[in-house]
Motif scaffolding. Structure first.
Motif, PDB file in Angstrom:
ATOM      1  N   UNK A 178      41.855  39.481  47.062  1.00  7.52           N
ATOM      2  CA  UNK A 178      41.513  38.922  45.751  1.00  7.52           C
ATOM      3  C   UNK A 178      41.042  39.973  44.756  1.00  7.52           C
ATOM      4  N   UNK A 179      40.247  40.925  45.226  1.00  4.65           N
ATOM      5  CA  UNK A 179      39.751  41.978  44.343  1.00  4.65           C
ATOM      6  C   UNK A 179      40.896  42.840  43.823  1.00  4.65           C
ATOM      7  N   UNK A 180      41.833  43.177  44.710  1.00  2.00           N
ATOM      8  CA  UNK A 180      42.981  43.999  44.312  1.00  2.00           C
ATOM      9  C   UNK A 180      43.891  43.236  43.353  1.00  2.00           C
ATOM     10  N   UNK A 181      44.051  41.931  43.584  1.00  2.00           N
ATOM     11  CA  UNK A 181      44.841  41.109  42.660  1.00  2.00           C
ATOM     12  C   UNK A 181      44.184  41.096  41.280  1.00  2.00           C
ATOM     13  N   UNK A 182      42.861  40.932  41.280  1.00  2.00           N
ATOM     14  CA  UNK A 182      42.124  40.912  40.015  1.00  2.00           C
ATOM     15  C   UNK A 182      42.307  42.218  39.254  1.00  2.00           C
ATOM     16  N   UNK A 183      42.196  43.338  39.946  1.00  2.00           N
ATOM     17  CA  UNK A 183      42.358  44.653  39.315  1.00  2.00           C
ATOM     18  C   UNK A 183      43.771  44.830  38.759  1.00  2.00           C
ATOM     19  N   UNK A 184      44.760  44.387  39.520  1.00  4.82           N
ATOM     20  CA  UNK A 184      46.151  44.583  39.115  1.00  4.82           C
ATOM     21  C   UNK A 184      46.525  43.744  37.896  1.00  4.82           C
ATOM     22  N   UNK A 185      45.922  42.559  37.778  1.00  5.87           N
ATOM     23  CA  UNK A 185      46.296  41.645  36.699  1.00  5.87           C
ATOM     24  C   UNK A 185      45.249  41.532  35.599  1.00  5.87           C
ATOM     25  N   UNK A 186      44.178  42.303  35.702  1.00  7.88           N
ATOM     26  CA  UNK A 186      43.142  42.250  34.676  1.00  7.88           C
ATOM     27  C   UNK A 186      42.356  40.961  34.693  1.00  7.88           C
ATOM     28  N   UNK A 187      42.095  40.442  35.880  1.00 11.68           N
ATOM     29  CA  UNK A 187      41.352  39.196  36.034  1.00 11.68           C
ATOM     30  C   UNK A 187      40.017  39.454  36.709  1.00 11.68           C
ATOM     31  N   UNK A 188      39.151  38.456  36.723  1.00 12.15           N
ATOM     32  CA  UNK A 188      37.940  38.551  37.527  1.00 12.15           C
ATOM     33  C   UNK A 188      38.303  38.163  38.953  1.00 12.15           C
ATOM     34  N   UNK A 189      37.571  38.651  39.962  1.00 14.34           N
ATOM     35  CA  UNK A 189      37.854  38.263  41.350  1.00 14.34           C
ATOM     36  C   UNK A 189      37.789  36.753  41.548  1.00 14.34           C
ATOM     37  N   UNK A 190      36.867  36.084  40.843  1.00 14.74           N
ATOM     38  CA  UNK A 190      36.757  34.632  40.977  1.00 14.74           C
ATOM     39  C   UNK A 190      38.003  33.936  40.450  1.00 14.74           C
ATOM     40  N   UNK A 191      38.515  34.431  39.322  1.00 19.70           N
ATOM     41  CA  UNK A 191      39.737  33.847  38.765  1.00 19.70           C
ATOM     42  C   UNK A 191      40.917  34.063  39.701  1.00 19.70           C
ATOM     43  N   UNK A 192      40.989  35.256  40.289  1.00 17.64           N
ATOM     44  CA  UNK A 192      42.063  35.543  41.236  1.00 17.64           C
ATOM     45  C   UNK A 192      41.979  34.602  42.437  1.00 17.64           C
ATOM     46  N   UNK A 193      40.764  34.394  42.938  1.00 18.87           N
ATOM     47  CA  UNK A 193      40.571  33.485  44.073  1.00 18.87           C
ATOM     48  C   UNK A 193      40.975  32.067  43.708  1.00 18.87           C
ATOM     49  N   UNK A 194      40.635  31.645  42.485  1.00 17.32           N
ATOM     50  CA  UNK A 194      40.995  30.304  42.025  1.00 17.32           C
ATOM     51  C   UNK A 194      42.508  30.148  41.958  1.00 17.32           C
TER      52      UNK A 194
END
Length: 226
Positions: A178-194
């Motif tokens: 989730x953290x790596x997804x957030x970094x790659x897409x410019x999101x917060x980790x919580x948003x990526x998890x959602x």
């Protein structure tokens, strides 16, 4: 402050010495405990229920019932819906990787990993994440799933997802957390998890491992893109 509840681990391996070494390793970690040990796949299924395990470290080659079938029975049992399975084996062929994921495993590791890696893997899978490395393992999964006789899983396809959700699914299939997804897409980790949770809901997927299979089988991710 109350200490977090330890991860309840069931060790399933037909070799007594292997189970003993894993048990010592798990006991050395303060955030997990061994609640039972099984020498056959059948015992693993029974003990997953009676010992109230959170996670099963499952060998593939076992007597009576192999680890793949034992995993399938655990995943299909509604009473064991919260039990995660981490498959650990000396065999890392395409068939075993995919069979383990199809059966319901949330992770796949070979036995020559370092002790600290096994403990981290237990924590990762117990937390609800899949353990799917983005390198050779992902390519093996992709190549095997591209075979013409491979069955399609009983879940939805990515056509029901939004463009952002398709981007997230692509990164999940490549092994991003989730953290790596957030970094790659410019999101917060919580948003990526959602996003990941919503994707699983839309596709009817059990976990991130099934999302990987959907991404490969639909062509959203191809071997050359991993």
């Amino acid at each position: 402050m109350t200490a977090p509840t330890p991860i309840r681990v069931l060790l399933a391996d037909d070799q007594t010495l292997v189970r003993a070494s894993f048990a010592m390793l798990v006991a050395s970690a303060g955030d997990m405990e061994v609640v039972a040990e099984a020498g056959t796949g059948r015992q693993a299924v029974d003990l997953a229920r009676s010992a109230r395990a959170d996670l099963v470290v499952m060998d593939i080659r076992m007597p009576d019932l192999d680890g793949i079938e034992a995993t399938r029975l655990i995943a299909a049992d509604e009473d064991l819906a919260g039990v995660k399975v981490l498959v650990l084996t000396t065999y890392d062929t395409d068939e075993h990787i995919v069979d383990a994921l199809r059966a319901g495993a949330s992770g796949f590791l070979v036995k020559d990993i370092r002790p600290a890696e096994l403990l981290d893997a237990i924590r990762t899978v117990a937390a609800g994440d899949s353990l799917l490395s983005p390198g050779p393992t992902a390519r093996l999964i992709a190549r095997f799933l591209s075979a013409p006789d491979t069955a399609t899983p009983a879940v939805g396809g990515p056509d029901v997802l939004s463009e952002r959700e398709r981007q997230v699914l692509t990164l999940v299939a490549r092994g991003f957390n989730n953290t790596e997804i957030a970094d790659a897409l410019g999101l917060s980790p919580l948003t990526a998890k959602t996003h990941v949770s919503r994707i699983m809901g839309k596709l009817g997927a059990r976990d991130r491992a099934q999302l990987v299979i959907v991404a490969y089988e639909s062509g959203l991710v191809t071997p050359g893109a991993v």
